[in-house]
Design a protein around this motif. Structure first.
Motif, PDB file in Angstrom:
ATOM      1  N   THR A  17     -13.367 -27.552  36.812  1.00 45.17           N
ATOM      2  CA  THR A  17     -13.248 -27.680  35.418  1.00 45.17           C
ATOM      3  C   THR A  17     -13.798 -29.287  35.142  1.00 45.17           C
ATOM      4  N   GLU A  18     -13.470 -30.013  36.073  1.00 43.75           N
ATOM      5  CA  GLU A  18     -14.035 -31.441  36.223  1.00 43.75           C
ATOM      6  C   GLU A  18     -15.374 -31.605  36.041  1.00 43.75           C
ATOM      7  N   ARG A  19     -15.970 -30.843  36.999  1.00 40.21           N
ATOM      8  CA  ARG A  19     -17.544 -30.886  37.049  1.00 40.21           C
ATOM      9  C   ARG A  19     -17.930 -30.064  35.890  1.00 40.21           C
ATOM     10  N   THR A  20     -17.462 -28.865  35.456  1.00 36.94           N
ATOM     11  CA  THR A  20     -18.096 -28.124  34.434  1.00 36.94           C
ATOM     12  C   THR A  20     -18.133 -29.017  33.121  1.00 36.94           C
ATOM     13  N   LEU A  21     -17.199 -29.898  33.013  1.00 37.19           N
ATOM     14  CA  LEU A  21     -17.058 -30.787  31.801  1.00 37.19           C
ATOM     15  C   LEU A  21     -18.196 -31.862  31.763  1.00 37.19           C
ATOM     16  N   HIS A  22     -18.230 -32.378  32.922  1.00 45.09           N
ATOM     17  CA  HIS A  22     -19.324 -33.417  33.263  1.00 45.09           C
ATOM     18  C   HIS A  22     -20.625 -33.010  32.865  1.00 45.09           C
ATOM     19  N   TRP A  23     -20.827 -31.570  33.301  1.00 47.02           N
ATOM     20  CA  TRP A  23     -22.419 -31.299  33.223  1.00 47.02           C
ATOM     21  C   TRP A  23     -22.428 -30.492  31.682  1.00 47.02           C
ATOM     22  N   VAL A  24     -21.620 -30.040  31.146  1.00 47.78           N
ATOM     23  CA  VAL A  24     -21.613 -29.952  29.625  1.00 47.78           C
ATOM     24  C   VAL A  24     -22.047 -30.955  28.849  1.00 47.78           C
ATOM     25  N   HIS A  25     -21.319 -32.095  29.077  1.00 45.18           N
ATOM     26  CA  HIS A  25     -21.522 -33.455  28.389  1.00 45.18           C
ATOM     27  C   HIS A  25     -23.020 -34.044  28.843  1.00 45.18           C
ATOM     28  N   ALA A  26     -23.292 -33.876  29.875  1.00 44.22           N
ATOM     29  CA  ALA A  26     -24.401 -34.498  30.579  1.00 44.22           C
ATOM     30  C   ALA A  26     -25.808 -33.721  29.833  1.00 44.22           C
ATOM     31  N   GLY A  27     -25.797 -32.394  29.947  1.00 41.06           N
ATOM     32  CA  GLY A  27     -26.649 -31.935  29.432  1.00 41.06           C
ATOM     33  C   GLY A  27     -26.986 -31.815  28.023  1.00 41.06           C
ATOM     34  N   SER A  28     -25.646 -31.783  27.119  1.00 40.93           N
ATOM     35  CA  SER A  28     -25.727 -31.941  25.794  1.00 40.93           C
ATOM     36  C   SER A  28     -26.385 -33.514  25.254  1.00 40.93           C
ATOM     37  N   ALA A  62     -25.310 -30.839  18.726  1.00 43.40           N
ATOM     38  CA  ALA A  62     -24.094 -31.566  18.693  1.00 43.40           C
ATOM     39  C   ALA A  62     -22.839 -30.607  18.635  1.00 43.40           C
ATOM     40  N   VAL A  63     -23.044 -29.641  17.738  1.00 39.12           N
ATOM     41  CA  VAL A  63     -21.981 -28.546  17.318  1.00 39.12           C
ATOM     42  C   VAL A  63     -21.643 -27.855  18.709  1.00 39.12           C
ATOM     43  N   ALA A  64     -22.631 -27.360  19.332  1.00 36.95           N
ATOM     44  CA  ALA A  64     -22.384 -26.576  20.799  1.00 36.95           C
ATOM     45  C   ALA A  64     -21.789 -27.425  21.740  1.00 36.95           C
ATOM     46  N   TRP A  65     -22.088 -28.675  21.614  1.00 38.52           N
ATOM     47  CA  TRP A  65     -21.574 -29.864  22.664  1.00 38.52           C
ATOM     48  C   TRP A  65     -20.082 -29.793  22.214  1.00 38.52           C
ATOM     49  N   LEU A  66     -19.590 -30.054  21.222  1.00 41.72           N
ATOM     50  CA  LEU A  66     -17.986 -30.094  20.723  1.00 41.72           C
ATOM     51  C   LEU A  66     -17.433 -28.646  21.104  1.00 41.72           C
ATOM     52  N   LEU A  67     -17.967 -27.642  20.669  1.00 39.72           N
ATOM     53  CA  LEU A  67     -17.397 -26.244  21.118  1.00 39.72           C
ATOM     54  C   LEU A  67     -17.112 -26.118  22.608  1.00 39.72           C
ATOM     55  N   ALA A  68     -18.159 -26.511  23.158  1.00 40.51           N
ATOM     56  CA  ALA A  68     -18.174 -26.221  24.784  1.00 40.51           C
ATOM     57  C   ALA A  68     -17.084 -27.035  25.277  1.00 40.51           C
ATOM     58  N   VAL A  69     -16.943 -28.422  25.023  1.00 38.27           N
ATOM     59  CA  VAL A  69     -15.812 -29.427  25.433  1.00 38.27           C
ATOM     60  C   VAL A  69     -14.614 -28.724  25.073  1.00 38.27           C
ATOM     61  N   LEU A  70     -14.563 -28.494  23.907  1.00 38.44           N
ATOM     62  CA  LEU A  70     -13.002 -27.862  23.685  1.00 38.44           C
ATOM     63  C   LEU A  70     -12.711 -26.409  24.587  1.00 38.44           C
ATOM     64  N   LEU A  71     -13.997 -25.402  24.729  1.00 36.14           N
ATOM     65  CA  LEU A  71     -13.587 -24.493  25.386  1.00 36.14           C
ATOM     66  C   LEU A  71     -13.103 -24.707  27.020  1.00 36.14           C
ATOM     67  N   VAL A  72     -13.895 -25.722  27.370  1.00 31.03           N
ATOM     68  CA  VAL A  72     -13.707 -26.239  29.153  1.00 31.03           C
ATOM     69  C   VAL A  72     -12.276 -26.640  28.958  1.00 31.03           C
ATOM     70  N   VAL A  73     -11.823 -27.472  28.043  1.00 31.45           N
ATOM     71  CA  VAL A  73     -10.362 -28.208  27.867  1.00 31.45           C
ATOM     72  C   VAL A  73      -9.445 -27.003  27.779  1.00 31.45           C
ATOM     73  N   LEU A  74      -9.571 -26.007  27.074  1.00 30.55           N
ATOM     74  CA  LEU A  74      -8.618 -24.988  26.625  1.00 30.55           C
ATOM     75  C   LEU A  74      -8.497 -24.077  27.772  1.00 30.55           C
ATOM     76  N   LEU A  75      -9.813 -23.619  28.253  1.00 30.03           N
ATOM     77  CA  LEU A  75      -9.747 -22.526  29.433  1.00 30.03           C
ATOM     78  C   LEU A  75      -9.666 -22.862  30.957  1.00 30.03           C
ATOM     79  N   GLY A  76      -9.788 -24.321  31.126  1.00 30.40           N
ATOM     80  CA  GLY A  76      -9.903 -24.889  32.232  1.00 30.40           C
ATOM     81  C   GLY A  76      -8.688 -25.582  32.898  1.00 30.40           C
ATOM     82  N   ASN A  77      -8.857 -26.407  33.957  1.00 26.89           N
ATOM     83  CA  ASN A  77      -7.604 -26.721  34.544  1.00 26.89           C
ATOM     84  C   ASN A  77      -7.197 -28.008  33.709  1.00 26.89           C
ATOM     85  N   ARG A  78      -6.266 -27.967  32.756  1.00 27.46           N
ATOM     86  CA  ARG A  78      -5.859 -28.941  31.965  1.00 27.46           C
ATOM     87  C   ARG A  78      -5.144 -30.160  32.835  1.00 27.46           C
ATOM     88  N   ARG A  79      -4.311 -29.507  33.625  1.00 30.92           N
ATOM     89  CA  ARG A  79      -3.602 -30.576  34.496  1.00 30.92           C
ATOM     90  C   ARG A  79      -4.309 -31.570  35.284  1.00 30.92           C
TER      91      ARG A  79
END
Length: 217
Positions: A17-28, A62-79
């Motif tokens: 989850t942490e890695r996915t969030l990092h690369w989503v943000h970096a690519g966007s 920018a819209v895709a970045w926001l939605l992707a971040v939300l999806l990673v947070v909602l579906l990923g390891n929030r803990r």
């Protein structure tokens, strides 16, 4: 008193989850930076010559970045994300000494990485807010706030400075570039961790590596 054995093998540093969030943000960010520079620099704008298309790509990324971040947070390891954020916002005595140039033991994230993460989050929020008002102001001049464009541009230059430093440490500097493996594979060499993040390495020495993590959890 016997000394603690040095860790061997590899240590898990970041979850999927942490890695996915990092690369989503970096690519966007890189996509928005490229399109933003085309819009900002006249020479690039003239060279590309499709300003409206570039502007639309900038907005939709920018819209895709926001939605992707939300999806990673909602579906990923929030803990894991909560624990990482608590670690980031905790600047302890050793961190303050490290920032003053002292060689002191560091945890999973050193003080510089914590400051970089805090600035990255702050800049992302300010980018989103100023960008929203720029977009809205074009459609309704009542929301065209003075200085919004200046804030957006200033954030771009500050973010480029952070990016250059981050890329140098991740790709070029010989003693820190191994850290990139933690953000690609999730694990780092235990010996490297012992040298650069000893407080974390010694605590995590018995943590098993799970290379087949089946989900974002």
């Amino acid at each position: 008193m016997a000394s603690r054995p040095r860790p061997a093998g590899r240590l898990t540093r970041f979850t999927r989850t942490e890695r996915t969030l990092h690369w989503v943000h970096a690519g966007s960010f890189l996509a928005m930076l490229a399109t933003g520079l085309i819009l900002y620099l006249p020479a690039l704008s003239t060279l590309v010559s499709r300003r409206n298309l570039v502007k639309n790509v900038h907005i939709w990324v920018a819209v895709a970045w926001l939605l992707a971040v939300l999806l990673v947070v909602l579906l990923g390891n929030r803990r894991a994300l909560r624990e990482t954020w608590r670690e980031i916002e905790t600047i302890d005595r050793d961190d303050r000494r490290w920032l003053r140039g002292r060689r002191v033991p560091q945890g999973r994230l050193n003080a510089g990485q914590k400051v970089n993460a805090i600035l990255t989050v702050a800049f992302a929020l300010l980018f989103a807010l100023s960008g929203f008002f720029l977009w809205l102001g074009e459609r309704d001049h009542r929301f065209l706030l003075a200085g919004t464009g200046t804030v957006h541009d200033a954030l771009t230059f500050l973010s480029v400075g952070l990016l250059v430093g981050h890329l140098y440490l991740a790709l070029i500097h010989p003693s820190t570039r191994h850290a990139l493996r933690g953000m690609t594979t999730g694990a780092v060499d235990a010996g490297w961790a012992e040298r650069h993040h000893p407080k974390w390495a010694r605590a995590a020495v018995d943590e098993p590596l799970d290379p087949n993590e089946p989900r974002l959890r």
